[in-house]
Design a protein around this motif. Structure first.
Motif, short mmCIF file in Angstrom:
data_model
loop_
_atom_site.label_atom_id
_atom_site.label_comp_id
_atom_site.label_asym_id
_atom_site.label_seq_id
_atom_site.Cartn_x
_atom_site.Cartn_y
_atom_site.Cartn_z
N ALA A 151 0.85 -1.19 0.00
CA ALA A 151 0.00 0.00 0.00
C ALA A 151 0.88 1.23 0.00
CB ALA A 151 -0.92 0.01 1.22
N GLY A 152 0.34 2.32 -0.52
CA GLY A 152 1.09 3.57 -0.53
C GLY A 152 0.40 4.61 -1.37
N GLY A 153 1.10 5.70 -1.61
CA GLY A 153 0.55 6.77 -2.43
C GLY A 153 0.80 6.51 -3.91
N LYS A 154 0.09 7.23 -4.75
CA LYS A 154 0.27 7.14 -6.19
C LYS A 154 -0.15 8.45 -6.83
CE LYS A 154 -2.73 5.16 -8.86
NZ LYS A 154 -3.46 6.34 -9.38
N ARG A 155 0.26 8.64 -8.09
CA ARG A 155 -0.15 9.83 -8.83
C ARG A 155 -1.64 9.75 -9.13
NH1 ARG A 155 3.41 9.52 -12.39
NH2 ARG A 155 4.87 11.02 -11.51
N PRO A 156 -2.41 10.79 -8.82
CA PRO A 156 -3.85 10.77 -9.09
C PRO A 156 -4.13 10.64 -10.59
CG PRO A 156 -3.29 12.55 -7.58
CD PRO A 156 -2.00 12.01 -8.13
N PRO A 157 -5.30 10.12 -10.95
CA PRO A 157 -5.66 10.02 -12.37
C PRO A 157 -5.82 11.39 -13.00
CG PRO A 157 -7.53 9.48 -10.96
CD PRO A 157 -6.34 9.59 -10.06
N ILE A 158 -5.88 11.41 -14.32
CA ILE A 158 -5.90 12.68 -15.03
C ILE A 158 -7.09 13.55 -14.65
CG2 ILE A 158 -7.15 11.73 -17.01
CD1 ILE A 158 -4.31 14.37 -17.07
N TRP A 159 -8.24 12.90 -14.31
CA TRP A 159 -9.41 13.72 -13.95
C TRP A 159 -9.22 14.42 -12.61
CZ3 TRP A 159 -11.48 12.20 -9.38
CH2 TRP A 159 -11.33 10.87 -8.98
N ALA A 160 -8.22 13.98 -11.83
CA ALA A 160 -7.93 14.63 -10.55
C ALA A 160 -6.59 15.36 -10.62
CB ALA A 160 -7.92 13.60 -9.43
N TRP A 161 -6.30 15.93 -11.79
CA TRP A 161 -4.99 16.55 -12.00
C TRP A 161 -4.69 17.65 -10.98
CZ3 TRP A 161 -4.72 21.76 -12.80
CH2 TRP A 161 -5.91 22.41 -13.18
N GLY A 162 -5.73 18.27 -10.45
CA GLY A 162 -5.52 19.34 -9.47
C GLY A 162 -4.88 18.86 -8.18
N LEU A 163 -4.94 17.55 -7.93
CA LEU A 163 -4.34 17.00 -6.72
C LEU A 163 -2.88 16.60 -6.91
CD1 LEU A 163 -7.24 14.61 -5.56
CD2 LEU A 163 -6.62 16.82 -4.57
N ARG A 164 -2.41 16.58 -8.16
CA ARG A 164 -1.10 15.99 -8.43
C ARG A 164 0.04 16.71 -7.73
NH1 ARG A 164 -0.85 13.35 -14.49
NH2 ARG A 164 -2.46 11.77 -14.09
N GLY A 165 0.05 18.03 -7.80
CA GLY A 165 1.12 18.79 -7.16
C GLY A 165 1.13 18.58 -5.66
N TRP A 166 -0.05 18.57 -5.06
CA TRP A 166 -0.16 18.39 -3.62
C TRP A 166 0.32 17.00 -3.20
CZ3 TRP A 166 -4.00 15.35 -0.86
CH2 TRP A 166 -3.91 15.50 0.53
N ILE A 167 -0.08 15.97 -3.96
CA ILE A 167 0.32 14.61 -3.63
C ILE A 167 1.84 14.45 -3.77
CG2 ILE A 167 0.22 12.21 -4.43
CD1 ILE A 167 -2.16 13.05 -2.74
N ARG A 168 2.42 15.01 -4.80
CA ARG A 168 3.86 14.91 -4.98
C ARG A 168 4.59 15.59 -3.82
NH1 ARG A 168 7.17 13.85 -9.56
NH2 ARG A 168 9.32 14.54 -9.19
#
Length: 217
Positions: A151-168
């Protein structure tokens, strides 16, 4: 632009430098994710008396749930590259009277030499999961048909692109290379033919379970 090529084998010394300064605040900074740790341990199909390999055990935040599953007659083998993290895991085991916890340093080439485990846990260890060499080394110390959970984190799907910077940003203190962050389980799937993956939290995390190949009849 991320690629699908796996990075080189993780350097345990680099990993130690990454996690060492974070050790004393790691538990506090990741408290919100304890429910996911408990969830992935709950999905690991091990039981009383089993030996389980906790890969990248860190400060031992999965060990309470693991101890509940294998009991005092089982064994928890934790391995990590950071001496600081291992030191805190050792304190945790001592304070809880877990006499069945064995801690190993990933910087020792033969650390797993005499280990034969009934299951393996990969919790929030992205860099480990992206190394074919490390995965092979770990999984060859499991019995045939052994359960595996990750288990762990992953890059959000394209429809949730707004979360990508925050998750990284959220994971950057603990990941050296974000290669494969779209599907962190992809290399594990080559070793675990029945791997089942469930994406969590709007695609920002995942939980994967399966078994190593069973022995040929």
């Amino acid at each position: 632009m991320p690629t699908d090529e796996p990075p080189a084998t993780p350097d345990p010394h680099k990993t130690a430098r990454t996690y060492g300064p974070e050790a004393n605040r790691y538990d506090r900074r990741t408290t919100a994710y304890q429910r996911w740790r408990d969830a992935v341990v709950a999905k690991l199909d091990v039981g009383t008396g089993d030996t389980v390999l906790d890969v990248g055990c860190g400060t031992g935040l999965c060990m309470s749930a693991l101890h509940d599953k294998v009991g005092p007659s089982g064994t928890i083998v934790g391995i990590d590259a950071s001496d600081e993290m291992l030191g805190l895991a050792r304190e945790r085991a001592t304070n809880n009277d877990w006499h069945n916890v064995r801690l190993l340093s990933a910087s020792e080439p033969a650390a797993l030499q005499d280990v034969r485990a009934d299951g393996a846990l990969f919790c929030a260890v992205h860099d480990v999961l992206q190394s074919p060499a490390v995965l092979t080394q770990v999984l060859e110390h499991l019995r045939p048909g052994a359960p595996v959970a990750a288990a762990g984190g992953k890059r959000p799907p394209i429809w949730a692109w707004g979360l990508r910077g925050w998750i990284r940003s959220l994971h950057s203190p603990y990941i050296d290379d974000f290669t494969g962050f779209d599907r962190p389980w992809r290399l594990l799937a080559a070793h675990v033919p029945d791997l089942n993956v469930r994406e969590l939290a709007f695609g920002t995390g995942y939980l994967a379970t399966g078994h190593t190949p069973a022995p040929t009849p």
